[in-house]
Design an enzyme around this catalytic site. Sequence first.
Site, PDB file in Angstrom:
ATOM      1  N   ASP A 183      47.921  34.458  40.942  1.00 19.20           N
ATOM      2  CA  ASP A 183      48.699  34.234  39.730  1.00 19.20           C
ATOM      3  C   ASP A 183      47.862  32.972  39.015  1.00 19.20           C
ATOM      4  O   ASP A 183      47.135  32.121  39.489  1.00 19.20           O
ATOM      5  CB  ASP A 183      49.858  33.535  40.147  1.00 19.20           C
ATOM      6  N   GLU A 192      36.347  37.203  56.057  1.00 15.74           N
ATOM      7  CA  GLU A 192      36.527  36.940  57.449  1.00 15.74           C
ATOM      8  C   GLU A 192      37.369  38.323  58.021  1.00 15.74           C
ATOM      9  O   GLU A 192      37.407  38.457  59.238  1.00 15.74           O
ATOM     10  CB  GLU A 192      37.629  35.751  57.913  1.00 15.74           C
TER      11      GLU A 192
HETATM   12  C1  NOJ Z   1      51.951  34.737  35.910  1.00 19.09           C
HETATM   13  C2  NOJ Z   1      53.246  35.225  36.400  1.00 19.09           C
HETATM   14  O1  NOJ Z   1      53.014  36.630  36.318  1.00 19.09           O
HETATM   15  C3  NOJ Z   1      54.258  35.007  35.403  1.00 19.09           C
HETATM   16  O2  NOJ Z   1      55.431  35.469  35.967  1.00 19.09           O
HETATM   17  C4  NOJ Z   1      54.744  33.590  35.821  1.00 19.09           C
HETATM   18  O3  NOJ Z   1      55.852  32.970  35.100  1.00 19.09           O
HETATM   19  C5  NOJ Z   1      53.310  32.596  35.413  1.00 19.09           C
HETATM   20  N1  NOJ Z   1      52.052  33.231  36.108  1.00 19.09           N
HETATM   21  C6  NOJ Z   1      53.598  31.299  36.409  1.00 19.09           C
HETATM   22  O4  NOJ Z   1      53.443  31.378  37.353  1.00 19.09           O
END
Ligand code: NOJ
Length: 542
Positions: free
Chosen positions: A202, A257
């Site tokens: 993310d 790993e």
């Molecule tokens: C990207 C994620 O896909 C989204 O849904 C989220 O709100 C933001 N990152 C923050 O984690």
Amino acid sequence: MQKDANWWRHAVIYQIYPRSFADGNGDGMGDLPGVLSRLDSLKELGIDAIWFSPFFRSPQKDAGYDVSDYKDIDPLFGTLADFDEVLAKAHSLGIRIIIDLVPNHSSDQHPLFQAALKAGKGSPERDMYHFRDGKDANTPPNNWPSVFGGNAWTQIEDGQWYLHIFDSSQPDFNWDNPKVTEFFHDVLRFWFDRGVDGFRVDVAHSLIKAPGLPDIEEISTSMTGSDSDPQEEKPHPYWGQEGVHDVIRGFRRVANEYEDRAMCAEAWVLPLSKMAKWVRPDEYHQTFNFGYLSAPWKQAELRKVIDDSLREFGGVGAPSTWVLSNHDVIRHVTRMAYDEVPKQGDGIGPDYPQPDEARGQRVGRAATAFMLALPGSSYLYQGEELGLPEHTTLEAKYREDPTFFRTNGERVGRDGCRVPIPWEADAPAFGFNSTGKSWLPQPENYRRYARSEQEGVAGSTLELYRKLLKVRKQFNLGMGDLKWVEDLCDETTLAFDNSGVRVVANFGSPIALPAGELLVTTQHDLTIEGVLEHDQVAWIRL
Ligand code: NOJ
């Protein structure tokens, strides 16, 4: 699971948004037992892997992207044992599973953040996050905005401020602190040991902040830092800092790993030449191609983004990925129903002009058929195999996206693409569960998109996806090479060959269908034989 170190190079990866896929216990929120009960349908669809959006323990302030325990499943979604069952069954069906890693921030309820609050100014606990004194008593340390609207700093009782690029419930980790690295390497190993095949990382482009946390010169809440020319590279104090490559290499060492694991970055980094650096051989395996997602259904733009992607990613030995929809953007069949749509994350509400549904379906199906023939790996978002449109009339009272609240409803946010998907037209909640409850209400038009209405129906979007995935596999298009057929390309047509298949897309008035055996076409209402109508795609065996 069959061994294949290169599976991610060509895989079709289906995103499950756990809240909205299938609800086993009928509480209105999707869950892992629900997923288990529907896994066979994904096998029938013909995908290779699943990516799960977060199902970890979380107060759900940002639909699970606010994690309070990275090593446990939130009771909303089930238990670790439920996850093990889903993983085992998926593997027995030959489907790999990647899960979300949320390393930029935790929930403010995470024990590490709670400890930081208690420990006080200058403590090692606070150094796990970004705590600072303000410019003065009431002014935050710098001018950074939150992606969701408002300020990126929140002040606490002792006067210090903490940084959150997203919601105030999502404090950013300090990746300059080696303890943060250790913490996340441990999380990776926990899930790799459990058997997951990889991670989607993310906001992978925001982990490192510029030293001194300097003000931003040009304020924008977009995920690239620029609302203007996406190809323009502008220095930004937290998007795409060079230092992030060391973090990536650390992740890659952990992944190495284990056997056959892969990591995919969610990195809204442009231009593509910069993004390609993220997938050098010792960094991520792949990264989402948001340049492709953002490209309009137009001949020249598509050709350019494909050429750029193959050149830039190919230049570092990585395949390109392709994607049209996910849980953060307006579903592509709805985007493509407009000449112009609100910018990423803003969403469509009842006050916005409503989409031309027929146009969206036509163009959306064509865009998918075009994408699935490209070499590399493709991502699908749950429901798109049904041609599911965005919920564009969701009332304010149901909204959950923090963007909606942080902008006082000015940007309605992303709930419209997150509505529970329809399985059976005549069942409660269209088969999402057996009680009829649904955390976001489903619009009435979802009835006709239900899987039950499309299964076995010639020309339905579901059958189109199945066919595309089958033929893609048969000809191994994911591992192939793309060669434009210049004789057939013009201002309103694109044609390329890949592994013995000729793919033709028509953006203009009807054209003669090139000779050869028609393998699959988006044109189910074919009226004049031998003709490819506008916004249609055909795959032809050479
Ligand atoms: C990207 C994620 O896909 C989204 O849904 C989220 O709100 C933001 N990152 C923050 O984690």
